[in-house]
Design a protein around this motif. Structure first.
Motif, PDB file in Angstrom:
ATOM      1  N   VAL A 224       0.873  -1.174   0.000  1.00  0.00           N
ATOM      2  CA  VAL A 224       0.000   0.000   0.000  1.00  0.00           C
ATOM      3  C   VAL A 224       0.905   1.217   0.000  1.00  0.00           C
ATOM      4  CG1 VAL A 224      -1.824   1.233   1.202  1.00  0.00           C
ATOM      5  CG2 VAL A 224      -1.762  -1.254   1.265  1.00  0.00           C
ATOM      6  N   ASP A 225       0.940   1.937  -1.118  1.00  0.00           N
ATOM      7  CA  ASP A 225       1.896   3.030  -1.252  1.00  0.00           C
ATOM      8  C   ASP A 225       1.554   4.238  -0.392  1.00  0.00           C
ATOM      9  OD1 ASP A 225       3.689   1.880  -3.173  1.00  0.00           O
ATOM     10  OD2 ASP A 225       2.068   2.039  -4.625  1.00  0.00           O
ATOM     11  N   ALA A 226       0.319   4.348   0.038  1.00  0.00           N
ATOM     12  CA  ALA A 226      -0.055   5.477   0.886  1.00  0.00           C
ATOM     13  C   ALA A 226      -1.080   5.006   1.904  1.00  0.00           C
ATOM     14  CB  ALA A 226      -0.636   6.614   0.044  1.00  0.00           C
ATOM     15  N   ASP A 228      -2.910   6.865   3.559  1.00  0.00           N
ATOM     16  CA  ASP A 228      -4.116   7.672   3.387  1.00  0.00           C
ATOM     17  C   ASP A 228      -5.099   6.989   2.441  1.00  0.00           C
ATOM     18  OD1 ASP A 228      -3.111   9.574   5.056  1.00  0.00           O
ATOM     19  OD2 ASP A 228      -2.441  10.926   3.459  1.00  0.00           O
ATOM     20  N   GLU A 229      -4.560   6.349   1.405  1.00  0.00           N
ATOM     21  CA  GLU A 229      -5.416   5.649   0.446  1.00  0.00           C
ATOM     22  C   GLU A 229      -6.148   4.500   1.128  1.00  0.00           C
ATOM     23  OE1 GLU A 229      -4.955   3.111  -3.742  1.00  0.00           O
ATOM     24  OE2 GLU A 229      -3.202   3.789  -2.623  1.00  0.00           O
ATOM     25  N   MET A 230      -5.425   3.764   1.958  1.00  0.00           N
ATOM     26  CA  MET A 230      -6.045   2.636   2.646  1.00  0.00           C
ATOM     27  C   MET A 230      -7.106   3.121   3.632  1.00  0.00           C
ATOM     28  SD  MET A 230      -4.172  -0.397   4.793  1.00  0.00           S
ATOM     29  CE  MET A 230      -3.779   0.663   6.195  1.00  0.00           C
ATOM     30  N   HIS A 231      -6.783   4.199   4.364  1.00  0.00           N
ATOM     31  CA  HIS A 231      -7.738   4.722   5.339  1.00  0.00           C
ATOM     32  C   HIS A 231      -8.969   5.315   4.655  1.00  0.00           C
ATOM     33  CE1 HIS A 231      -4.184   5.192   8.347  1.00  0.00           C
ATOM     34  NE2 HIS A 231      -4.717   3.992   8.373  1.00  0.00           N
ATOM     35  N   ARG A 232      -8.754   5.949   3.498  1.00  0.00           N
ATOM     36  CA  ARG A 232      -9.870   6.589   2.800  1.00  0.00           C
ATOM     37  C   ARG A 232     -10.797   5.574   2.153  1.00  0.00           C
ATOM     38  NH1 ARG A 232      -7.137   8.990  -0.967  1.00  0.00           N
ATOM     39  NH2 ARG A 232      -7.648   7.441  -2.584  1.00  0.00           N
ATOM     40  N   ASP A 233     -10.214   4.597   1.453  1.00  0.00           N
ATOM     41  CA  ASP A 233     -11.018   3.678   0.645  1.00  0.00           C
ATOM     42  C   ASP A 233     -11.275   2.336   1.310  1.00  0.00           C
ATOM     43  OD1 ASP A 233     -10.917   5.674  -1.246  1.00  0.00           O
ATOM     44  OD2 ASP A 233      -9.264   4.752  -2.358  1.00  0.00           O
ATOM     45  N   VAL A 238      -8.636  -1.218  -1.790  1.00  0.00           N
ATOM     46  CA  VAL A 238      -7.267  -1.072  -2.277  1.00  0.00           C
ATOM     47  C   VAL A 238      -6.758  -2.399  -2.827  1.00  0.00           C
ATOM     48  CG1 VAL A 238      -4.884  -0.592  -1.586  1.00  0.00           C
ATOM     49  CG2 VAL A 238      -6.749   0.845  -0.723  1.00  0.00           C
ATOM     50  N   ARG A 241      -8.446  -3.387  -6.153  1.00  0.00           N
ATOM     51  CA  ARG A 241      -7.919  -2.722  -7.339  1.00  0.00           C
ATOM     52  C   ARG A 241      -6.628  -3.388  -7.812  1.00  0.00           C
ATOM     53  NH1 ARG A 241      -9.860   2.173  -4.826  1.00  0.00           N
ATOM     54  NH2 ARG A 241      -7.815   2.635  -3.926  1.00  0.00           N
TER      55      ARG A 241
END
Length: 279
Positions: A224-226, A228-233, A238, A241
């Motif tokens: 998981v590169d960010a 924030d992406e994991m927390h948001r989506d 993640v 995708r």
């Protein structure tokens, strides 16, 4: 306060194995082991020939192999396209060349053997369900306080409790430096042809292996590169995708591994730049 000559901070198999090797060298060892003696861990341990040679020193190699899966071949393919990258013969080829097999053993089996070996060794004592909350260098000794408030004064401490060990701060290890990796594991069908299959991409690694008894095991590790992406989506979105961009055989092998249980979060740390030994 408990005074011990040598204290090992352990997690899973590493601390118990370290204690046994030290005991075989004549050192009395006390272990603070993070996990309970029986934890139901579904992971599979990969044991190449050199690992089995070390376990043979402890008298455990034959017992591990009796409950392990020995693949006949390994295939490694591109997770995105499915294109084959390499094939390696294992089985008899490895036995002939190295004298011992390449096997995969249930983590619970390996850990159970180590727990029993520690219990039978008068040089080893273990406290389970304990982790180090703080470590203080006193110069001629080390003061360790565990998460229950217990304290231990030791002549030397060995950190075998992973990259998050409290000892890293004293050895210049620093904090985690990479994006997190989410590890998913689940049971699955056994490989029908005895082949250990790996698929890789820059952001994903999938393994399909067998386990004793005719079953199989699937692991999916995704980067998981960010955060924030994991927390948001959410984790499922993640990972979904990433999986959607893989070859059909990867998605088929992964099966229900993703989403069947909370993933384990892994991070990489800066390699230790120095070590400190006490004579």
């Amino acid at each position: 306060m408990v005074a011990v000559p040598l204290l090992v901070l352990g997690a899973r198999v590493s601390g118990l194995a370290t204690a046994l090797f030290l005991a075989h060298q004549g050192f009395p060892v006390h272990v603070l082991e993070r996990d309970p003696p029986v934890d139901g861990d579904p992971d599979v341990a990969v044991l190449p020939p050199h690992a089995l040679r070390e376990l043979a020193v402890l008298g455990l190699a034959d017992a591990v192999c009796a409950q392990a899966w020995e693949p006949v071949r390994l295939t490694h393919a591109d997770a995105g396209t499915g294109a084959l990258l390499r094939v390696a013969d294992l089985g008899s080829a490895v036995r002939t060349r190295f004298g011992r097999p390449y096997v995969l053993a249930p983590h619970a089996v390996l850990r159970g053997l180590l727990v029993a070996a520690c219990a039978a060794d008068e040089m080893v004592t273990v406290e389970y369900g304990r982790t180090a909350a703080s470590v203080e260098d006193l110069g001629d000794s080390v003061l360790v306080t565990d998460d229950t408030g217990g304290s231990y004064r030791a002549e030397a401490v060995v950190g075998a409790d992973g990259p998050g060990s409290r000892l890293r701060g004293h050895l210049g290890g620093g904090h985690a430096v990479s994006a997190p990796y989410l590890l998913h594991r689940a049971p699955g069908p056994a490989p029908p042809d005895g082949v250990l299959r790996l698929w890789s991409s820059p952001s994903l690694h999938v393994t399909h292996a067998g386990v004793p008894g005719g079953a199989g095991s699937v692991s999916v590790t995704v980067r998981v590169d960010a955060l924030d992406e994991m927390h948001r989506d959410g984790v499922a979105a993640v990972v979904g995708r990433l999986m959607a961009a893989t070859a059909p055989d990867v998605r088929a092998a992964a099966g229900e591994a993703v989403g069947t249980r909370p993933p384990r979060v892994l991070r990489h740390h800066v390699p230790l730049q120095r070590a400190r030994a006490t004579a």
